[in-house]
Motif scaffolding. Structure first.
Motif, PDB file in Angstrom:
ATOM      1  N   ILE A 160       0.813  -1.226   0.000  1.00  0.00           N
ATOM      2  CA  ILE A 160       0.000   0.000   0.000  1.00  0.00           C
ATOM      3  C   ILE A 160       0.846   1.275   0.000  1.00  0.00           C
ATOM      4  N   LEU A 161       2.136   1.107   0.286  1.00  0.00           N
ATOM      5  CA  LEU A 161       2.969   2.307   0.441  1.00  0.00           C
ATOM      6  C   LEU A 161       3.027   3.140  -0.840  1.00  0.00           C
ATOM      7  N   GLY A 162       3.240   2.445  -1.961  1.00  0.00           N
ATOM      8  CA  GLY A 162       3.325   3.150  -3.246  1.00  0.00           C
ATOM      9  C   GLY A 162       2.051   3.933  -3.510  1.00  0.00           C
ATOM     10  N   GLN A 163       0.918   3.273  -3.251  1.00  0.00           N
ATOM     11  CA  GLN A 163      -0.374   3.939  -3.478  1.00  0.00           C
ATOM     12  C   GLN A 163      -0.550   5.127  -2.535  1.00  0.00           C
ATOM     13  N   LEU A 164      -0.123   4.915  -1.289  1.00  0.00           N
ATOM     14  CA  LEU A 164      -0.268   5.983  -0.305  1.00  0.00           C
ATOM     15  C   LEU A 164       0.456   7.249  -0.763  1.00  0.00           C
ATOM     16  N   PHE A 165       1.704   7.052  -1.188  1.00  0.00           N
ATOM     17  CA  PHE A 165       2.479   8.228  -1.612  1.00  0.00           C
ATOM     18  C   PHE A 165       1.911   8.872  -2.870  1.00  0.00           C
ATOM     19  N   THR A 166       1.397   8.047  -3.773  1.00  0.00           N
ATOM     20  CA  THR A 166       0.765   8.623  -4.970  1.00  0.00           C
ATOM     21  C   THR A 166      -0.399   9.513  -4.550  1.00  0.00           C
ATOM     22  N   VAL A 167      -1.215   8.972  -3.637  1.00  0.00           N
ATOM     23  CA  VAL A 167      -2.389   9.737  -3.204  1.00  0.00           C
ATOM     24  C   VAL A 167      -1.959  11.016  -2.484  1.00  0.00           C
ATOM     25  N   THR A 168      -1.032  10.891  -1.544  1.00  0.00           N
ATOM     26  CA  THR A 168      -0.650  12.085  -0.781  1.00  0.00           C
ATOM     27  C   THR A 168      -0.025  13.144  -1.681  1.00  0.00           C
ATOM     28  N   ASN A 169       0.772  12.708  -2.651  1.00  0.00           N
ATOM     29  CA  ASN A 169       1.371  13.692  -3.567  1.00  0.00           C
ATOM     30  C   ASN A 169       0.296  14.417  -4.382  1.00  0.00           C
ATOM     31  N   TYR A 170      -0.688  13.660  -4.845  1.00  0.00           N
ATOM     32  CA  TYR A 170      -1.775  14.286  -5.602  1.00  0.00           C
ATOM     33  C   TYR A 170      -2.537  15.284  -4.740  1.00  0.00           C
ATOM     34  N   VAL A 171      -2.803  14.883  -3.500  1.00  0.00           N
ATOM     35  CA  VAL A 171      -3.554  15.762  -2.605  1.00  0.00           C
ATOM     36  C   VAL A 171      -2.786  17.070  -2.394  1.00  0.00           C
ATOM     37  N   ARG A 172      -1.470  16.950  -2.211  1.00  0.00           N
ATOM     38  CA  ARG A 172      -0.664  18.162  -1.999  1.00  0.00           C
ATOM     39  C   ARG A 172      -0.711  19.088  -3.217  1.00  0.00           C
ATOM     40  N   ILE A 173      -0.516  18.493  -4.399  1.00  0.00           N
ATOM     41  CA  ILE A 173      -0.492  19.310  -5.623  1.00  0.00           C
ATOM     42  C   ILE A 173      -1.859  19.956  -5.854  1.00  0.00           C
ATOM     43  N   LEU A 174      -2.897  19.141  -5.685  1.00  0.00           N
ATOM     44  CA  LEU A 174      -4.257  19.626  -5.905  1.00  0.00           C
ATOM     45  C   LEU A 174      -4.582  20.757  -4.924  1.00  0.00           C
ATOM     46  N   GLY A 175      -4.217  20.544  -3.671  1.00  0.00           N
ATOM     47  CA  GLY A 175      -4.474  21.557  -2.645  1.00  0.00           C
ATOM     48  C   GLY A 175      -3.767  22.864  -2.972  1.00  0.00           C
ATOM     49  N   GLY A 176      -2.514  22.760  -3.345  1.00  0.00           N
ATOM     50  CA  GLY A 176      -1.736  23.953  -3.705  1.00  0.00           C
ATOM     51  C   GLY A 176      -2.380  24.689  -4.863  1.00  0.00           C
ATOM     52  N   ALA A 177      -2.776  23.910  -5.896  1.00  0.00           N
ATOM     53  CA  ALA A 177      -3.371  24.521  -7.084  1.00  0.00           C
ATOM     54  C   ALA A 177      -4.680  25.217  -6.720  1.00  0.00           C
ATOM     55  N   LEU A 178      -5.473  24.564  -5.862  1.00  0.00           N
ATOM     56  CA  LEU A 178      -6.749  25.158  -5.463  1.00  0.00           C
ATOM     57  C   LEU A 178      -6.549  26.461  -4.694  1.00  0.00           C
ATOM     58  N   VAL A 179      -5.566  26.456  -3.799  1.00  0.00           N
ATOM     59  CA  VAL A 179      -5.306  27.677  -3.021  1.00  0.00           C
ATOM     60  C   VAL A 179      -4.923  28.821  -3.952  1.00  0.00           C
ATOM     61  N   ILE A 180      -4.019  28.541  -4.878  1.00  0.00           N
ATOM     62  CA  ILE A 180      -3.578  29.585  -5.804  1.00  0.00           C
ATOM     63  C   ILE A 180      -4.756  30.071  -6.653  1.00  0.00           C
ATOM     64  N   GLY A 181      -5.530  29.121  -7.163  1.00  0.00           N
ATOM     65  CA  GLY A 181      -6.694  29.474  -7.977  1.00  0.00           C
ATOM     66  C   GLY A 181      -7.680  30.335  -7.200  1.00  0.00           C
ATOM     67  N   LEU A 182      -7.914  29.928  -5.967  1.00  0.00           N
ATOM     68  CA  LEU A 182      -8.866  30.643  -5.120  1.00  0.00           C
ATOM     69  C   LEU A 182      -8.380  32.056  -4.813  1.00  0.00           C
ATOM     70  N   ILE A 183      -7.093  32.174  -4.557  1.00  0.00           N
ATOM     71  CA  ILE A 183      -6.536  33.499  -4.266  1.00  0.00           C
ATOM     72  C   ILE A 183      -6.689  34.413  -5.487  1.00  0.00           C
ATOM     73  N   PHE A 184      -6.379  33.883  -6.664  1.00  0.00           N
ATOM     74  CA  PHE A 184      -6.520  34.691  -7.878  1.00  0.00           C
ATOM     75  C   PHE A 184      -7.968  35.117  -8.084  1.00  0.00           C
ATOM     76  N   THR A 185      -8.873  34.165  -7.900  1.00  0.00           N
ATOM     77  CA  THR A 185     -10.286  34.483  -8.085  1.00  0.00           C
ATOM     78  C   THR A 185     -10.716  35.590  -7.127  1.00  0.00           C
ATOM     79  N   SER A 186     -10.293  35.464  -5.864  1.00  0.00           N
ATOM     80  CA  SER A 186     -10.762  36.462  -4.905  1.00  0.00           C
ATOM     81  C   SER A 186     -10.107  37.814  -5.147  1.00  0.00           C
ATOM     82  N   VAL A 187      -8.848  37.812  -5.551  1.00  0.00           N
ATOM     83  CA  VAL A 187      -8.191  39.081  -5.887  1.00  0.00           C
ATOM     84  C   VAL A 187      -8.977  39.762  -7.004  1.00  0.00           C
TER      85      VAL A 187
END
Lengths: 297, 228
Positions: A160-187
């Motif tokens: 499960i380790l490989g899958q775990l890291f794939t998931v966590t990496n995706y979550v991090r990237i997605l979260g970062g992208a959402l924050v940036i997108g949200l900040i731009f939208t609100s600006v």
């Protein structure tokens, strides 16, 4: 040309007065700021805690390396030392078969006691519990440890380790992208609302220019006004988020002890400070960009 | 004081508002600018405060060529010229006092001086009692007076008034004229665009008539010369 102090005072006073004079429009701008900051702030807390959760899960990943049954204590000692000195190893704990049985029995709860009679003929192996410095290095470290002849086998949840890291990496990237997108939208949304409040004052700016005001004289009160809209608009969501998060934190702390949120202090102040700064800057930016359009008179 | 030589102004839509205009006005003069609607009176005023740039020709105010002014210098030109706009151009959300004080704040006048000067100029236009009123509470004639007060509070060398008696009842119009005469007597040059034949024909001054973007008549003590 340096601005005289009395003129600066005048600009500051006008900036404040303009908020009151344009009551409803100011209110609309501040509400837009408040709502957007609330969303961005809440999302920021969510992301920080998701990261925290991921870190917690990843840091729980450990390697269990089992010694061969016939390996003597000195050989075990030398393997332990070698593993300890490995660059990618954070922490190693030696656990002999007795302790291993204790841990196992404990994990079985009250049913575990039946295994007590196994202690004389303990089938378990002595083991090393290893944590990698970077959880993502776990597999590599495990391979190297496994290559030791004194080690019978290693376990680290490889399936499960490989899958775990794939998931966590995706979550991090997605979260970062959402924050940036949200900040731009609100600006964008905040500066647009502020633009609307100034659009309605096109005539006012035109008159100022015709009476002989310089561009900077016209701009300055709008600068103060924009900053104030950002500041006042930020206070409510920041207060709400601070109180809300602190409450949620202590609630989770009491109710769900196995997963704690990120401690409010100092994280909450950092996020609040950042929100406040962004809000004021966007307020200023929005007001200055829109005034600029009407200065050509 | 005010000189225009061969000034032409063509708008981007092709309309030629001024077509070779020549004018010279001396310090202390009181001049009526008359002519049919669309003759170019408003364009003439806008050119003097650099709200517009001429397409061709020379405009001089106090010896400064307006064509040479950079954008940064325009505010300083405007402070030397008081303008009473046809639509008043008052700040609708400000009080009478604040409207006039603004012209002084712009030139960074001392706060105590602002108070004195605003009250003095309100006295001249006879509206001292309405200093705290909001401009939206004023009648047309009162707004006109406030516009005049704001235009003269800096003691400009030139006062330009675009239809200052337009839309006013005769009595009010005459009292406005009284105020303008008083200001003129203090040495301020006055250029007044008007359609009011009665005033032009009664209170005799220099009359410059503009038609099709050109000066067609310029006479001291002249008459209105158009059908009212």
């Amino acid at each position: 040309m340096a601005i005289k102090r009395k003129t600066l005072t005048r600009h500051g006073r006008e900036g404040f007065k303009n908020i009151r004079r344009n009551g409803w429009m100011s209110f609309a701008s501040m509400s837009a700021v408040a709502i957007m900051l609330f969303v961005v702030g809440a999302f920021a807390f969510l992301i920080v805690n998701t990261n925290h959760l991921i870190d917690t899960i990843e840091n729980d990943v450990e390697i269990r390396a089992f010694f061969e049954h016939d390996v003597d204590a000195s050989e075990q000692e030398s393997v332990l030392e070698e593993v300890e000195s490995h660059d990618s190893v954070e922490n190693v704990v030696y656990r002999d078969r007795d302790e291993g049985l204790d841990v196992f029995m404990e994990s079985m709860g009250s049913d575990g006691e039946v295994f007590e009679n196994l202690r004389e003929e303990n089938p378990l192996n002595d083991a090393l519990i290893i944590q990698a410095t970077d959880p993502q290095m776990t597999a590599a470290v495990a391979e190297e440890v496994n290559a030791q002849s004194a080690i019978e086998s290693v376990e680290y949840g490889e399936s499960i380790l490989g899958q775990l890291f794939t998931v966590t990496n995706y979550v991090r990237i997605l979260g970062g992208a959402l924050v940036i997108g949200l900040i731009f939208t609100s600006v964008f949304l905040i500066s647009n609302t502020i633009k609307l409040t100034i659009l309605s004052r096109k005539d006012e700016i035109q008159i100022m220019k015709l009476v002989g005001a310089t561009n900077s004289f016209v701009r300055f009160p709008f600068f103060i006004e924009g900053a104030l809209i950002g500041l006042i608009g930020a206070i409510i969501p920041i207060a709400g988020l601070t109180v809300g998060y602190s409450y949620l934190y202590s609630f989770m702390y009491d109710q769900v002890p196995f997963f704690t949120f990120v401690e409010p202090n100092p994280m909450i102040w950092q996020i609040s400070g950042l929100l406040l700064l962004v809000s004021i800057l966007v307020g200023i930016f929005g007001s200055q960009m829109s005034v600029r359009k009407f200065l050509k008179v | 004081m005010i000189t225009m030589k061969r000034v032409r102004k063509t708008y981007p839509n092709g309309v030629q508002a001024l077509n070779g205009m020549n004018i010279h006005i001396d310090k202390g003069e009181f001049v009526y600018v008359v002519g049919p609607s669309g003759a170019g009176k408003t364009t003439f005023i806008k050119l003097m405060i650099r709200e517009l740039k001429p397409s061709e020709g020379l405009i001089q105010i106090n010896g400064n060529n307006l064509g040479d002014l950079s954008d940064k210098q325009i505010p300083y030109l405007r402070r030397k010229i008081g303008v009473v706009f046809q639509d008043f151009k008052l700040f609708t959300k400000l009080s009478v006092y604040e409207n006039i004080a603004f012209a002084l704040e712009v030139i960074e006048e001392e706060p105590e001086q602002i108070k004195t000067k605003v009250m003095d100029v309100l006295d001249i236009v006879g509206l001292k009692s309405k200093a705290r009123f909001n401009t939206s509470e004023l009648s047309g004639g009162e707004k006109q007076r406030i516009a005049i007060a704001r235009a003269i509070v800096n003691q400009p060398a030139i006062l330009i008034a675009d239809e200052p008696t337009g839309n006013l009842d005769p009595e009010t119009a005459w009292s406005i004229m009284g105020t303008l005469e008083e200001i003129n007597n203090r040495g301020t040059t006055i250029v007044m665009a008007t359609h009011n034949s009665h005033i032009v024909n009664t209170l005799k001054k220099r009359v410059i008539a503009i038609e099709n973007g050109k000066v067609v008549r310029d006479e001291l003590g002249g008459s209105y010369g158009y059908q009212a």
